[in-house]
Design a protein around this motif. Structure first.
Motif, mmCIF file in Angstrom:
data_model
loop_
_atom_site.group_PDB
_atom_site.id
_atom_site.type_symbol
_atom_site.label_atom_id
_atom_site.label_comp_id
_atom_site.label_asym_id
_atom_site.label_seq_id
_atom_site.Cartn_x
_atom_site.Cartn_y
_atom_site.Cartn_z
ATOM 1 N N ILE A 72 -15.368 26.501 22.283
ATOM 2 C CA ILE A 72 -15.948 26.235 20.961
ATOM 3 C C ILE A 72 -17.468 26.267 21.070
ATOM 4 O O ILE A 72 -18.037 25.819 22.063
ATOM 5 C CB ILE A 72 -15.493 24.842 20.453
ATOM 6 N N GLY A 73 -18.127 26.787 20.046
ATOM 7 C CA GLY A 73 -19.587 26.788 20.016
ATOM 8 C C GLY A 73 -20.090 26.322 18.669
ATOM 9 O O GLY A 73 -19.379 26.438 17.662
ATOM 10 N N VAL A 74 -21.297 25.788 18.661
ATOM 11 C CA VAL A 74 -21.964 25.461 17.401
ATOM 12 C C VAL A 74 -23.331 26.127 17.423
ATOM 13 O O VAL A 74 -24.129 25.915 18.339
ATOM 14 C CB VAL A 74 -22.111 23.938 17.202
ATOM 15 N N VAL A 75 -23.575 26.961 16.396
ATOM 16 C CA VAL A 75 -24.800 27.760 16.372
ATOM 17 C C VAL A 75 -25.108 28.148 14.927
ATOM 18 O O VAL A 75 -24.235 28.084 14.061
ATOM 19 C CB VAL A 75 -24.608 29.009 17.280
ATOM 20 N N GLY A 76 -26.338 28.571 14.677
ATOM 21 C CA GLY A 76 -26.737 28.982 13.330
ATOM 22 C C GLY A 76 -26.077 30.289 12.916
ATOM 23 O O GLY A 76 -25.805 31.161 13.754
ATOM 24 N N LYS A 77 -25.823 30.422 11.617
ATOM 25 C CA LYS A 77 -25.221 31.644 11.071
ATOM 26 C C LYS A 77 -26.086 32.865 11.378
ATOM 27 O O LYS A 77 -25.574 33.969 11.584
ATOM 28 C CB LYS A 77 -25.045 31.489 9.548
ATOM 29 N N ASP A 78 -27.408 32.692 11.425
ATOM 30 C CA ASP A 78 -28.312 33.803 11.748
ATOM 31 C C ASP A 78 -27.986 34.397 13.112
ATOM 32 O O ASP A 78 -27.971 35.620 13.285
ATOM 33 C CB ASP A 78 -29.781 33.342 11.703
ATOM 34 N N THR A 79 -27.693 33.532 14.091
ATOM 35 C CA THR A 79 -27.371 33.994 15.445
ATOM 36 C C THR A 79 -26.040 34.726 15.462
ATOM 37 O O THR A 79 -25.889 35.747 16.138
ATOM 38 C CB THR A 79 -27.338 32.801 16.416
ATOM 39 N N ILE A 80 -25.065 34.214 14.711
ATOM 40 C CA ILE A 80 -23.748 34.871 14.640
ATOM 41 C C ILE A 80 -23.901 36.287 14.077
ATOM 42 O O ILE A 80 -23.348 37.245 14.606
ATOM 43 C CB ILE A 80 -22.777 34.046 13.767
ATOM 44 N N PRO A 184 -27.798 32.928 2.700
ATOM 45 C CA PRO A 184 -27.977 31.519 3.062
ATOM 46 C C PRO A 184 -27.515 31.292 4.501
ATOM 47 O O PRO A 184 -26.619 32.000 4.988
ATOM 48 C CB PRO A 184 -27.074 30.784 2.070
ATOM 49 N N LEU A 185 -28.105 30.315 5.173
ATOM 50 C CA LEU A 185 -27.770 30.033 6.571
ATOM 51 C C LEU A 185 -27.473 28.548 6.755
ATOM 52 O O LEU A 185 -27.990 27.714 6.018
ATOM 53 C CB LEU A 185 -28.936 30.414 7.493
ATOM 54 N N SER A 186 -26.663 28.251 7.760
ATOM 55 C CA SER A 186 -26.413 26.869 8.170
ATOM 56 C C SER A 186 -25.713 26.902 9.522
ATOM 57 O O SER A 186 -25.362 27.980 10.020
ATOM 58 C CB SER A 186 -25.550 26.136 7.138
ATOM 59 N N ALA A 187 -25.497 25.735 10.126
ATOM 60 C CA ALA A 187 -24.798 25.661 11.409
ATOM 61 C C ALA A 187 -23.313 25.951 11.201
ATOM 62 O O ALA A 187 -22.717 25.493 10.233
ATOM 63 C CB ALA A 187 -24.971 24.279 12.020
ATOM 64 N N ARG A 188 -22.746 26.725 12.110
ATOM 65 C CA ARG A 188 -21.324 27.087 12.020
ATOM 66 C C ARG A 188 -20.627 26.774 13.346
ATOM 67 O O ARG A 188 -21.242 26.824 14.410
ATOM 68 C CB ARG A 188 -21.153 28.583 11.715
ATOM 69 N N MET A 189 -19.323 26.505 13.236
ATOM 70 C CA MET A 189 -18.506 26.336 14.434
ATOM 71 C C MET A 189 -17.791 27.654 14.705
ATOM 72 O O MET A 189 -17.212 28.246 13.795
ATOM 73 C CB MET A 189 -17.497 25.208 14.257
ATOM 74 N N ILE A 190 -17.851 28.099 15.959
ATOM 75 C CA ILE A 190 -17.170 29.328 16.355
ATOM 76 C C ILE A 190 -16.186 29.018 17.487
ATOM 77 O O ILE A 190 -16.378 28.069 18.243
ATOM 78 C CB ILE A 190 -18.168 30.428 16.788
ATOM 79 N N VAL A 191 -15.126 29.829 17.566
ATOM 80 C CA VAL A 191 -14.077 29.595 18.557
ATOM 81 C C VAL A 191 -13.722 30.899 19.252
ATOM 82 O O VAL A 191 -13.675 31.960 18.626
ATOM 83 C CB VAL A 191 -12.811 28.996 17.883
ATOM 84 N N ASN A 192 -13.454 30.811 20.547
ATOM 85 C CA ASN A 192 -12.989 31.955 21.317
ATOM 86 C C ASN A 192 -11.572 32.326 20.853
ATOM 87 O O ASN A 192 -10.714 31.454 20.720
ATOM 88 C CB ASN A 192 -12.974 31.587 22.810
#
Length: 218
Positions: A72-80, A184-192
């Motif tokens: 699991i990761g937490v990162v900004g939508k811009d990075t995704i 718009p951007l915000s922090a998102r949770m991402i999953v492998n």
């Protein structure tokens, strides 16, 4: 949170990590090791809940998650958007809110309206290219910079910039303005994707609890 395997979190260093840990703490998920400011550890563990945490630079978080080094990761939508990694974006955490915008001096608005061939300076060439080519259908020359992007139109390197805007104060101080909003951007949770299959129950439970908490705070 049962299971023999540890779930590993990659958190974006700085404010996003602090806000993520505060959110997890509200759910009863703590990592006391991470509160030690003098610790030189790179991996922090909660043995009871079988969780591991590590901090990484924003652009590296999706890479760790894609390759399974983190579940699991937490990162900004811009990075995704910029990194284009093979990960599942599962939750908008609602903090770290800002906007990706096209900015420049007011006179550059005409260049956008006329779809002129212009130079665009940015730290986010992937996002800028996608916006200008696929949304605006405008041919531009994109210049990647790493430092203060606001400098580019002031010294004549570019007509406009594509950058993150929070309050717009820096823009105003330098005679620049938001010309268009990209997204718009915000922090998102991402999953492998593999972790999502193998640890489906644990991860879904985590997402569900976090979503419930975010809805209560909304």
């Amino acid at each position: 949170m049962n299971g023999d395997r540890y779930l590993t979190f990659a958190l974006c260093k700085g404010r996003l990590a602090k806000q993520t840990l505060a959110l997890l703490e509200q759910m009863g998920i703590t990592c006391e090791e991470m509160k030690d400011k003098d610790s030189r550890k790179l991996i922090f563990v909660n043995e009871e809940l079988k969780l591991k945490f590590f901090l990484a630079k924003g652009p590296d978080v999706p890479t760790y998650v894609e390759y399974g080094a983190a579940d699991i990761g937490v990162v900004g939508k811009d990075t995704i958007l910029e990194e284009h990694r093979k990960v599942h974006e599962v939750l908008d955490l609602k903090f770290g809110k800002c906007r990706m915008c096209v900015c420049g001096p007011e006179e550059s608005r005409r260049c956008l309206e006329n779809r002129e061939l212009i130079r665009v300076a940015t730290k986010y060439p992937g996002i800028a290219k996608d916006y200008f080519y696929n949304v605006r259908h405008q041919t531009v020359e994109i210049i990647k910079l790493n430092g203060s992007i606001e400098l580019a139109p002031i010294v004549g390197l570019s007509e406009v910039i594509v950058d993150i805007v929070e309050t717009g104060a820096t823009l105003r101080e330098n005679g620049l303005t938001v010309l268009e909003e990209v997204c718009p951007l915000s922090a998102r949770m991402i999953v492998n994707p593999v972790s999502m299959r193998l640890e489906n129950k644990r991860i879904k439970e985590l997402i569900l609890n976090m979503r419930r908490l975010l809805d209560e705070e909304a």
